[in-house]
Design a protein around this motif. Structure first.
Motif, PDB file in Angstrom:
ATOM      1  N   ALA A   1     -40.355 -47.892 -10.479  1.00  0.00           N
ATOM      2  CA  ALA A   1     -41.752 -47.580 -10.763  1.00  0.00           C
ATOM      3  C   ALA A   1     -41.858 -46.357 -11.664  1.00  0.00           C
ATOM      4  N   GLU A   2     -40.899 -45.442 -11.552  1.00  0.00           N
ATOM      5  CA  GLU A   2     -40.915 -44.246 -12.395  1.00  0.00           C
ATOM      6  C   GLU A   2     -40.303 -44.531 -13.770  1.00  0.00           C
ATOM      7  N   ALA A   3     -39.192 -45.283 -13.808  1.00  0.00           N
ATOM      8  CA  ALA A   3     -38.479 -45.508 -15.071  1.00  0.00           C
ATOM      9  C   ALA A   3     -39.071 -46.667 -15.870  1.00  0.00           C
ATOM     10  N   LEU A   4     -39.631 -47.663 -15.150  1.00  0.00           N
ATOM     11  CA  LEU A   4     -40.151 -48.882 -15.798  1.00  0.00           C
ATOM     12  C   LEU A   4     -39.106 -49.507 -16.737  1.00  0.00           C
ATOM     13  N   ASN A   5     -37.856 -49.416 -16.257  1.00  0.00           N
ATOM     14  CA  ASN A   5     -36.740 -49.985 -17.005  1.00  0.00           C
ATOM     15  C   ASN A   5     -35.625 -50.274 -16.008  1.00  0.00           C
ATOM     16  N   PHE A   6     -35.223 -51.530 -15.907  1.00  0.00           N
ATOM     17  CA  PHE A   6     -34.256 -51.924 -14.886  1.00  0.00           C
ATOM     18  C   PHE A   6     -32.909 -51.233 -15.090  1.00  0.00           C
ATOM     19  N   THR A   7     -32.492 -51.102 -16.347  1.00  0.00           N
ATOM     20  CA  THR A   7     -31.190 -50.481 -16.612  1.00  0.00           C
ATOM     21  C   THR A   7     -31.187 -49.021 -16.198  1.00  0.00           C
ATOM     22  N   ARG A   8     -32.224 -48.273 -16.622  1.00  0.00           N
ATOM     23  CA  ARG A   8     -32.276 -46.846 -16.278  1.00  0.00           C
ATOM     24  C   ARG A   8     -32.454 -46.640 -14.772  1.00  0.00           C
ATOM     25  N   ALA A   9     -33.238 -47.496 -14.158  1.00  0.00           N
ATOM     26  CA  ALA A   9     -33.435 -47.375 -12.707  1.00  0.00           C
ATOM     27  C   ALA A   9     -32.138 -47.626 -11.954  1.00  0.00           C
ATOM     28  N   ALA A  10     -31.375 -48.604 -12.405  1.00  0.00           N
ATOM     29  CA  ALA A  10     -30.088 -48.894 -11.763  1.00  0.00           C
ATOM     30  C   ALA A  10     -29.131 -47.720 -11.930  1.00  0.00           C
ATOM     31  N   GLU A  11     -29.117 -47.106 -13.110  1.00  0.00           N
ATOM     32  CA  GLU A  11     -28.254 -45.941 -13.335  1.00  0.00           C
ATOM     33  C   GLU A  11     -28.670 -44.789 -12.432  1.00  0.00           C
ATOM     34  N   ARG A  12     -29.979 -44.578 -12.322  1.00  0.00           N
ATOM     35  CA  ARG A  12     -30.466 -43.480 -11.471  1.00  0.00           C
ATOM     36  C   ARG A  12     -30.064 -43.695 -10.007  1.00  0.00           C
ATOM     37  N   CYS A  13     -30.055 -44.957  -9.580  1.00  0.00           N
ATOM     38  CA  CYS A  13     -29.709 -45.259  -8.187  1.00  0.00           C
ATOM     39  C   CYS A  13     -28.213 -45.486  -7.992  1.00  0.00           C
TER      40      CYS A  13
ATOM     41  N   GLN B   1     -27.242 -53.257 -12.302  1.00  0.00           N
ATOM     42  CA  GLN B   1     -28.574 -53.806 -12.545  1.00  0.00           C
ATOM     43  C   GLN B   1     -28.818 -55.088 -11.748  1.00  0.00           C
ATOM     44  N   PRO B   2     -27.836 -56.013 -11.650  1.00  0.00           N
ATOM     45  CA  PRO B   2     -28.076 -57.218 -10.836  1.00  0.00           C
ATOM     46  C   PRO B   2     -28.385 -56.878  -9.371  1.00  0.00           C
ATOM     47  N   SER B   3     -27.713 -55.831  -8.823  1.00  0.00           N
ATOM     48  CA  SER B   3     -27.975 -55.436  -7.435  1.00  0.00           C
ATOM     49  C   SER B   3     -29.402 -54.931  -7.278  1.00  0.00           C
ATOM     50  N   LEU B   4     -29.846 -54.104  -8.228  1.00  0.00           N
ATOM     51  CA  LEU B   4     -31.204 -53.580  -8.170  1.00  0.00           C
ATOM     52  C   LEU B   4     -32.223 -54.715  -8.325  1.00  0.00           C
ATOM     53  N   THR B   5     -31.975 -55.624  -9.282  1.00  0.00           N
ATOM     54  CA  THR B   5     -32.894 -56.737  -9.508  1.00  0.00           C
ATOM     55  C   THR B   5     -32.996 -57.622  -8.271  1.00  0.00           C
ATOM     56  N   ARG B   6     -31.864 -57.873  -7.632  1.00  0.00           N
ATOM     57  CA  ARG B   6     -31.847 -58.706  -6.422  1.00  0.00           C
ATOM     58  C   ARG B   6     -32.628 -58.037  -5.281  1.00  0.00           C
TER      59      ARG B   6
END
Length: 311
Positions: free
Chosen positions: A13-25, A29-34
Protein backbone atom coordinates in the motif's frame (compact mmCIF):
# COMPACT_ATOMS: atom_id res chain seq x y z
CA UNK A 1 -5.55 -13.56 8.35
CA UNK A 2 -1.84 -14.12 8.90
CA UNK A 3 0.57 -11.54 10.28
CA UNK A 4 2.82 -11.72 7.22
CA UNK A 5 -0.17 -10.97 4.97
CA UNK A 6 -0.84 -7.80 6.94
CA UNK A 7 2.82 -6.81 6.72
CA UNK A 8 2.89 -7.39 2.94
CA UNK A 9 -0.31 -5.40 2.46
CA UNK A 10 1.06 -2.39 4.39
CA UNK A 11 4.31 -2.47 2.40
CA UNK A 12 2.49 -2.73 -0.94
CA UNK A 13 0.00 0.00 0.00
CA UNK A 14 2.95 2.32 0.63
CA UNK A 15 5.13 1.30 -2.35
CA UNK A 16 2.34 0.60 -4.88
CA UNK A 17 4.85 -1.63 -6.61
CA UNK A 18 5.04 -5.39 -6.13
CA UNK A 19 8.79 -5.59 -6.76
CA UNK A 20 9.71 -2.82 -4.31
CA UNK A 21 7.28 -4.13 -1.71
CA UNK A 22 8.77 -7.61 -1.95
CA UNK A 23 12.29 -6.18 -1.53
CA UNK A 24 11.18 -4.17 1.50
CA UNK A 25 9.70 -7.31 3.07
CA UNK A 26 12.74 -9.41 2.09
CA UNK A 27 10.66 -11.98 0.20
CA UNK A 28 10.30 -12.98 -3.44
CA UNK A 29 7.69 -11.22 -5.53
CA UNK A 30 5.71 -14.46 -6.19
CA UNK A 31 5.52 -15.04 -2.40
CA UNK A 32 4.22 -11.53 -1.79
CA UNK A 33 1.73 -11.79 -4.68
CA UNK A 34 0.45 -15.13 -3.40
CA UNK A 35 -0.02 -13.77 0.14
CA UNK A 36 -1.91 -10.71 -1.11
CA UNK A 37 -4.17 -12.98 -3.21
CA UNK A 38 -4.92 -15.12 -0.13
CA UNK A 39 -5.76 -11.99 1.85
CA UNK A 40 -8.07 -10.78 -0.92
CA UNK A 41 -9.83 -14.16 -0.95
CA UNK A 42 -10.34 -13.92 2.81
CA UNK A 43 -11.68 -10.36 2.66
CA UNK A 44 -13.91 -11.11 -0.31
CA UNK A 45 -12.55 -8.89 -3.06
CA UNK A 46 -9.49 -7.33 -4.71
CA UNK A 47 -7.44 -4.90 -2.65
CA UNK A 48 -5.27 -3.62 -5.49
CA UNK A 49 -5.78 -2.83 -9.16
CA UNK A 50 -2.83 -4.50 -10.88
CA UNK A 51 -1.65 -2.46 -13.85
CA UNK A 52 1.77 -2.49 -15.45
CA UNK A 53 2.89 0.93 -14.18
CA UNK A 54 -0.10 1.94 -12.10
CA UNK A 55 -0.79 -0.40 -9.19
CA UNK A 56 -3.23 1.29 -6.82
CA UNK A 57 -5.69 0.51 -4.05
CA UNK A 58 -9.25 -0.49 -4.85
CA UNK A 59 -12.14 0.95 -2.86
CA UNK A 60 -12.02 -2.14 -0.63
CA UNK A 61 -8.26 -1.67 -0.25
CA UNK A 62 -8.67 1.95 0.78
CA UNK A 63 -11.33 0.94 3.30
CA UNK A 64 -9.20 -1.84 4.75
CA UNK A 65 -5.95 0.12 4.86
CA UNK A 66 -6.47 1.95 8.21
CA UNK A 67 -7.61 -1.27 9.88
CA UNK A 68 -4.72 -3.36 8.58
CA UNK A 69 -2.24 -0.56 9.27
CA UNK A 70 -3.46 -0.44 12.88
CA UNK A 71 -3.04 -4.21 13.15
CA UNK A 72 0.47 -3.90 11.77
CA UNK A 73 1.34 -1.08 14.21
CA UNK A 74 0.00 -3.13 17.13
CA UNK A 75 2.05 -6.12 16.02
CA UNK A 76 5.19 -4.00 15.92
CA UNK A 77 4.42 -2.48 19.32
CA UNK A 78 3.86 -5.95 20.78
CA UNK A 79 7.20 -7.19 19.43
CA UNK A 80 8.98 -4.11 20.78
CA UNK A 81 7.32 -4.50 24.18
CA UNK A 82 8.24 -8.17 24.35
CA UNK A 83 11.84 -7.44 23.38
CA UNK A 84 12.11 -4.66 25.96
CA UNK A 85 10.66 -6.93 28.64
CA UNK A 86 13.08 -9.73 27.85
CA UNK A 87 15.91 -7.20 27.99
CA UNK A 88 14.52 -5.83 31.29
CA UNK A 89 13.49 -2.54 29.73
CA UNK A 90 10.08 -1.19 30.70
CA UNK A 91 9.41 -4.36 32.72
CA UNK A 92 7.40 -4.16 35.93
CA UNK A 93 7.87 -6.16 39.11
CA UNK A 94 5.52 -6.53 42.09
CA UNK A 95 7.59 -7.27 45.20
CA UNK A 96 6.09 -8.08 48.59
CA UNK A 97 8.07 -7.09 51.67
CA UNK A 98 7.04 -8.37 55.08
CA UNK A 99 6.24 -5.30 57.14
CA UNK A 100 8.04 -6.53 60.27
CA UNK A 101 11.43 -6.60 58.53
CA UNK A 102 13.34 -3.45 59.45
CA UNK A 103 13.70 -1.14 56.43
CA UNK A 104 17.40 -0.63 57.06
CA UNK A 105 17.87 -4.34 56.48
CA UNK A 106 16.31 -4.39 53.02
CA UNK A 107 17.11 -0.96 51.62
CA UNK A 108 20.54 -2.08 50.35
CA UNK A 109 18.92 -4.96 48.42
CA UNK A 110 16.29 -2.68 46.87
CA UNK A 111 18.87 -0.03 46.06
CA UNK A 112 21.33 -2.43 44.44
CA UNK A 113 18.56 -3.94 42.30
CA UNK A 114 17.45 -0.50 41.14
CA UNK A 115 20.99 0.53 40.24
CA UNK A 116 21.58 -2.67 38.27
CA UNK A 117 18.17 -2.64 36.52
CA UNK A 118 17.12 1.02 36.34
CA UNK A 119 14.47 0.41 33.65
CA UNK A 120 12.46 -2.06 35.72
CA UNK A 121 9.40 -0.46 37.32
CA UNK A 122 9.67 -1.79 40.86
CA UNK A 123 6.47 -1.68 42.93
CA UNK A 124 6.80 -2.55 46.60
CA UNK A 125 3.91 -3.86 48.65
CA UNK A 126 4.31 -4.32 52.38
CA UNK A 127 2.10 -6.44 54.59
CA UNK A 128 1.88 -9.28 57.07
CA UNK A 129 3.62 -12.47 56.09
CA UNK A 130 0.45 -14.52 55.64
CA UNK A 131 -1.11 -11.80 53.50
CA UNK A 132 1.97 -11.71 51.26
CA UNK A 133 2.00 -15.49 50.96
CA UNK A 134 -1.66 -15.54 49.88
CA UNK A 135 -1.07 -12.71 47.38
CA UNK A 136 1.98 -14.49 45.96
CA UNK A 137 0.08 -17.74 45.43
CA UNK A 138 -2.86 -15.83 43.90
CA UNK A 139 -0.54 -14.17 41.36
CA UNK A 140 -0.97 -10.66 42.81
CA UNK A 141 2.76 -10.54 43.60
CA UNK A 142 5.71 -11.73 41.53
CA UNK A 143 8.11 -12.34 44.41
CA UNK A 144 8.14 -11.78 48.17
CA UNK A 145 10.67 -11.38 50.97
CA UNK A 146 9.17 -13.01 54.04
CA UNK A 147 9.26 -15.67 56.74
CA UNK A 148 6.62 -17.41 58.85
CA UNK A 149 6.98 -19.32 62.14
CA UNK A 150 5.35 -22.45 60.69
CA UNK A 151 7.38 -22.24 57.48
CA UNK A 152 6.21 -21.27 54.02
CA UNK A 153 3.55 -22.98 51.93
CA UNK A 154 4.76 -26.02 49.97
CA UNK A 155 3.60 -24.29 46.77
CA UNK A 156 6.34 -21.72 47.20
CA UNK A 157 10.01 -21.98 46.30
CA UNK A 158 11.93 -20.18 49.08
CA UNK A 159 15.60 -19.26 49.16
CA UNK A 160 16.88 -18.36 52.65
CA UNK A 161 18.52 -14.94 52.89
CA UNK A 162 19.29 -14.36 56.57
CA UNK A 163 18.26 -15.37 60.07
CA UNK A 164 17.79 -13.12 63.06
CA UNK A 165 17.05 -13.59 66.75
CA UNK A 166 14.26 -11.82 68.55
CA UNK A 167 15.21 -9.23 71.12
CA UNK A 168 13.56 -7.84 74.20
CA UNK A 169 13.50 -4.06 73.71
CA UNK A 170 13.10 -1.38 76.37
CA UNK A 171 14.05 2.15 77.29
CA UNK A 172 17.34 2.93 79.09
CA UNK A 173 16.99 2.58 82.84
CA UNK A 174 14.84 -0.54 82.68
CA UNK A 175 16.05 -3.39 84.88
CA UNK A 176 16.74 -5.45 81.72
CA UNK A 177 19.56 -3.02 80.91
CA UNK A 178 21.78 -4.69 83.51
CA UNK A 179 21.39 -8.09 81.83
CA UNK A 180 23.49 -9.41 78.94
CA UNK A 181 20.52 -11.54 77.84
CA UNK A 182 16.94 -11.74 79.03
CA UNK A 183 15.67 -15.20 80.04
CA UNK A 184 11.96 -15.67 79.30
CA UNK A 185 11.27 -16.18 83.01
CA UNK A 186 12.23 -12.53 83.63
CA UNK A 187 9.25 -11.40 81.53
CA UNK A 188 6.76 -12.75 84.05
CA UNK A 189 4.36 -9.96 85.03
CA UNK A 190 6.27 -7.27 83.13
CA UNK A 191 4.06 -4.89 81.07
CA UNK A 192 4.28 -5.86 77.38
CA UNK A 193 3.81 -3.57 74.34
CA UNK A 194 2.60 -5.86 71.54
CA UNK A 195 3.29 -5.40 67.80
CA UNK A 196 0.05 -6.61 66.17
CA UNK A 197 1.72 -7.15 62.79
CA UNK A 198 4.44 -9.42 64.17
CA UNK A 199 3.98 -12.91 62.72
CA UNK A 200 6.06 -14.42 65.52
CA UNK A 201 4.44 -12.66 68.51
CA UNK A 202 1.64 -15.19 69.07
CA UNK A 203 4.07 -18.02 68.31
CA UNK A 204 6.44 -16.71 71.00
CA UNK A 205 3.63 -16.10 73.48
CA UNK A 206 2.53 -19.73 73.19
CA UNK A 207 6.07 -20.96 73.80
CA UNK A 208 6.67 -18.64 76.74
CA UNK A 209 3.25 -19.31 78.29
CA UNK A 210 3.92 -23.06 78.10
CA UNK A 211 6.84 -22.41 80.47
CA UNK A 212 4.48 -20.92 83.03
CA UNK A 213 5.52 -17.33 82.30
CA UNK A 214 2.65 -14.82 82.48
CA UNK A 215 3.12 -12.30 79.66
CA UNK A 216 0.96 -9.27 80.49
CA UNK A 217 -0.04 -7.31 77.36
CA UNK A 218 -0.54 -3.65 78.17
CA UNK A 219 -1.00 -2.24 74.68
CA UNK A 220 -1.38 -3.72 71.19
CA UNK A 221 -1.12 -1.77 67.94
CA UNK A 222 -0.64 -2.31 64.21
CA UNK A 223 1.32 0.94 64.07
CA UNK A 224 5.03 0.41 64.59
CA UNK A 225 5.60 4.07 65.52
CA UNK A 226 3.09 3.86 68.37
CA UNK A 227 4.62 0.63 69.68
CA UNK A 228 8.10 2.15 69.68
CA UNK A 229 6.84 5.37 71.26
CA UNK A 230 5.25 3.42 74.11
CA UNK A 231 8.43 1.41 74.68
CA UNK A 232 10.61 4.55 74.60
CA UNK A 233 8.24 6.16 77.09
CA UNK A 234 9.08 3.37 79.53
CA UNK A 235 5.57 1.91 79.56
CA UNK A 236 6.66 -1.66 78.81
CA UNK A 237 8.94 -3.97 76.89
CA UNK A 238 8.71 -5.03 73.27
CA UNK A 239 9.41 -8.19 71.28
CA UNK A 240 11.47 -7.02 68.30
CA UNK A 241 13.42 -8.71 65.46
CA UNK A 242 17.15 -8.18 65.87
CA UNK A 243 17.59 -6.18 62.67
CA UNK A 244 14.85 -3.75 63.67
CA UNK A 245 16.54 -2.60 66.88
CA UNK A 246 17.98 0.53 65.29
CA UNK A 247 16.02 3.45 66.74
CA UNK A 248 18.14 5.84 68.84
CA UNK A 249 17.39 5.37 72.52
CA UNK A 250 15.97 1.87 72.08
CA UNK A 251 17.86 -0.79 74.01
CA UNK A 252 17.74 -4.48 73.19
CA UNK A 253 18.81 -7.76 74.75
CA UNK A 254 18.57 -11.21 73.20
CA UNK A 255 15.71 -13.37 74.43
CA UNK A 256 17.00 -16.70 75.77
CA UNK A 257 15.64 -19.77 77.50
CA UNK A 258 14.14 -20.15 74.98
CA UNK A 259 15.85 -18.42 72.09
CA UNK A 260 13.40 -17.50 69.32
CA UNK A 261 14.60 -16.70 65.81
CA UNK A 262 13.27 -16.48 62.27
CA UNK A 263 14.61 -17.01 58.77
CA UNK A 264 13.77 -14.56 56.01
CA UNK A 265 13.43 -15.95 52.47
CA UNK A 266 13.00 -14.60 48.96
CA UNK A 267 10.08 -16.65 47.63
CA UNK A 268 8.41 -17.32 44.29
CA UNK A 269 5.68 -19.79 43.32
CA UNK A 270 7.09 -23.21 42.56
CA UNK A 271 6.73 -24.24 38.91
CA UNK A 272 5.18 -20.96 37.77
CA UNK A 273 6.74 -19.41 34.64
CA UNK A 274 8.38 -16.17 35.70
CA UNK A 275 9.42 -13.05 33.84
CA UNK A 276 13.10 -12.17 33.44
CA UNK A 277 12.57 -9.40 36.02
CA UNK A 278 11.65 -11.99 38.68
CA UNK A 279 14.78 -13.98 37.91
CA UNK A 280 16.85 -10.80 38.08
CA UNK A 281 15.45 -9.92 41.51
CA UNK A 282 16.07 -13.41 42.88
CA UNK A 283 19.65 -13.34 41.57
CA UNK A 284 20.19 -9.93 43.14
CA UNK A 285 18.83 -11.22 46.46
CA UNK A 286 21.22 -14.19 46.36
CA UNK A 287 24.09 -11.80 45.56
CA UNK A 288 23.02 -9.63 48.49
CA UNK A 289 23.09 -12.73 50.72
CA UNK A 290 26.62 -13.55 49.53
CA UNK A 291 27.66 -10.03 50.62
CA UNK A 292 26.36 -10.75 54.12
CA UNK A 293 22.95 -9.05 53.68
CA UNK A 294 24.31 -5.57 54.50
CA UNK A 295 21.95 -2.92 55.83
CA UNK A 296 21.48 0.35 53.98
CA UNK A 297 20.67 3.97 54.78
CA UNK A 298 16.95 4.71 54.96
CA UNK A 299 17.59 8.43 54.50
CA UNK A 300 18.39 7.90 50.80
CA UNK A 301 15.46 7.68 48.40
CA UNK A 302 16.28 4.57 46.41
CA UNK A 303 13.03 3.58 44.70
CA UNK A 304 9.56 4.90 43.99
CA UNK A 305 7.43 2.55 46.06
CA UNK A 306 3.71 1.96 45.95
CA UNK A 307 3.16 0.50 49.42
CA UNK A 308 -0.10 -1.05 50.47
CA UNK A 309 -0.91 -0.90 54.17
CA UNK A 310 -0.97 -4.18 55.98
CA UNK A 311 -4.21 -3.47 57.78
Amino acid sequence: MESHQVRYFVALAEALNFTRAAERCNVTQPSLTRAIKQLEDELGGPLFHRERNNTHLTELGRTMRPFLSQIFDNMQAAKTRARDMLQLKRASLEVGLMCTIGPTKLVDLIGSFRRRYPDVELRLRDGKGQMLQDALIAGELDVAVMGLPEGLDDRLSPIPLFSEDFMITFTPGHRFEAMEEVPAAELDGEPYISRANCEFADHANRIISSLGVNVRPLYRSEREDWVLAMILAGLGWGFTPECSVSLPGLEGRRLVQPNISRTIHVATVRGRPHSPAVGAFVREAVSWRSRGCPAGRVTETLVSADPVAAA
